[in-house]
Design an enzyme around this catalytic site. Sequence first.
Site, mmCIF file in Angstrom:
data_model
loop_
_atom_site.group_PDB
_atom_site.id
_atom_site.type_symbol
_atom_site.label_atom_id
_atom_site.label_comp_id
_atom_site.label_asym_id
_atom_site.label_seq_id
_atom_site.Cartn_x
_atom_site.Cartn_y
_atom_site.Cartn_z
ATOM 1 N N GLU A 1 -33.700 -5.186 18.628
ATOM 2 C CA GLU A 1 -32.758 -4.206 18.054
ATOM 3 C C GLU A 1 -33.184 -2.680 18.641
ATOM 4 O OE1 GLU A 1 -29.986 -1.738 16.813
ATOM 5 O OE2 GLU A 1 -29.657 -3.867 16.809
ATOM 6 N N CYS B 1 -17.079 -8.848 18.758
ATOM 7 C CA CYS B 1 -15.873 -8.263 18.126
ATOM 8 C C CYS B 1 -14.767 -7.694 18.994
ATOM 9 C CB CYS B 1 -16.272 -6.839 17.445
ATOM 10 S SG CYS B 1 -16.963 -5.684 18.195
ATOM 11 N N CYS C 1 -3.878 0.257 8.629
ATOM 12 C CA CYS C 1 -3.663 -1.089 8.784
ATOM 13 C C CYS C 1 -2.319 -1.422 9.568
ATOM 14 C CB CYS C 1 -3.873 -1.510 7.228
ATOM 15 S SG CYS C 1 -5.173 -1.459 6.417
ATOM 16 N N CYS D 1 -8.117 3.235 -1.864
ATOM 17 C CA CYS D 1 -7.890 2.198 -0.884
ATOM 18 C C CYS D 1 -8.232 1.089 -1.315
ATOM 19 C CB CYS D 1 -8.625 2.686 0.344
ATOM 20 S SG CYS D 1 -8.470 1.548 1.823
ATOM 21 N N CYS E 1 -1.346 6.907 5.666
ATOM 22 C CA CYS E 1 -2.510 6.254 6.538
ATOM 23 C C CYS E 1 -1.797 5.216 7.192
ATOM 24 C CB CYS E 1 -3.559 5.907 5.462
ATOM 25 S SG CYS E 1 -4.691 4.811 6.542
ATOM 26 N N GLN F 1 -22.461 -5.868 8.906
ATOM 27 C CA GLN F 1 -21.101 -5.983 9.044
ATOM 28 C C GLN F 1 -20.362 -5.771 7.710
ATOM 29 O OE1 GLN F 1 -19.598 -7.330 11.566
ATOM 30 N NE2 GLN F 1 -20.927 -8.587 12.836
ATOM 31 N N ASN G 1 -25.341 -10.281 20.032
ATOM 32 C CA ASN G 1 -24.195 -9.848 19.276
ATOM 33 C C ASN G 1 -24.076 -8.318 19.603
ATOM 34 O OD1 ASN G 1 -22.420 -9.228 16.946
ATOM 35 N ND2 ASN G 1 -24.163 -9.094 15.506
ATOM 36 N N CYS H 1 0.761 -1.033 -0.051
ATOM 37 C CA CYS H 1 -0.138 0.028 -0.052
ATOM 38 C C CYS H 1 0.752 1.245 -0.048
ATOM 39 C CB CYS H 1 -0.991 -0.087 1.260
ATOM 40 S SG CYS H 1 -1.943 1.524 1.620
#
Length: 401
Positions: free
Chosen positions: A277, A358, A30, A100, A27, A224, A331, A19
């Site tokens: 939800e 997560c 990552c 990107c 940036c 997601q 979740n 990248c």
Amino acid sequence: MSSDPGLAASGLATGLLQCDHFDAWRCRSCSLLQTPYAAQLAGKQAAVEALLPPLPWLPPVASTQSGFRNKAKMVVAGAVGSPTLGILGPSGEGVDLRDCALHTPGIVAALPVLAGFVTRAGLTPYDVEQRRGELKHLLVTESPDGGLMVRFVLRSQEPVARIRKHLPSLLSALGEVRVVSVNLQPEHKAILEGEQEILLAGDPTLTMGVNGFALHLRPQGFFQTNTAMAAALYAQAQEWIDEVDPDAVLDLYCGVGGFALHAAGPPARARRVLGVEISAEAIAGARLTAAEAGLDVRFEAGDAGDAASWLASLGASGAGVDAGKALVVVNPPRRGIGPELATWLESAPVDHVVYSSCNATTLARDLAAMPSLRPVAGRLLDMFPNTDHYEVVLRLERAPG
């Protein structure tokens, strides 16, 4: 090529993703980009296992390293004639990341067109330091079939007329666009979007095809960011739910209904399923998907913390369905389910839980608060390659006695 089945199934090599933005220090999001992918995945698995109690683990599910991100959240900066779409640098300057490599090909192709539209429609990028300008963010989502949702996050309605005026040219240039909307975010805060959404063109939802379900995503709904990993996550949960074969399933923090719908299908299954939800937008989309799929699944907008009432409404409060025939799916956001809901699950008439997280740190905390629900299987899914983030899903069963 690794012999690990989680890697072999994805066809990934163990090399590095190159990248130019990372190499030039424009940036550094990552953070694991210089780590071979096989080592990334192994490191995540080791980190999760160190945080959680010992349990049997299925092989991790690997992702492609590029072209996986189905949503672009682009800060708009610079000038009307030369806007940048990306992030803000350390001095507040715009860093253009429209190429990107993480984004899906359709998003990468659309962003230059959208940058040109910013100029054509005279949309002044918002200057954070000066607190001037109108266009704060461009949010672009691509569905598996190539459809696009484009959202303009504005400080006020002042530019809406200009967007409407030039919108035909954008729709002509981007034939894949299915939804165009404006989101109003008037506050000078680090908030991505506001509460008010104005639909300008197209349908009210973008259809995200996952495992045969056409999940309806509204502009303010959550989905997601890695569609392939979402499909694998839902499939894994469905496999565990079908093994338990509960009479009733309560899906808390259900979003657009992915877990609940997988728990309910096929239509011939006589299983009571309720998804809860807080977002009314997400619930509207979930209800539409259920209706189109011919599934008798209830979806309600409300507080997941009121789980006892939701479970009772399924007839699974202990009188209608025994504990072995009720299952709860959770979740939650990164903060986890919290002590109140964990305490309820510990004493609830439920012997089976599927927990998708997560954040293994908050997951470990929640598990400690419900010790009788022990993890009997787990799987890591690499939802966010090239970073130290991931998704992990556990199957919990109540210990005898």
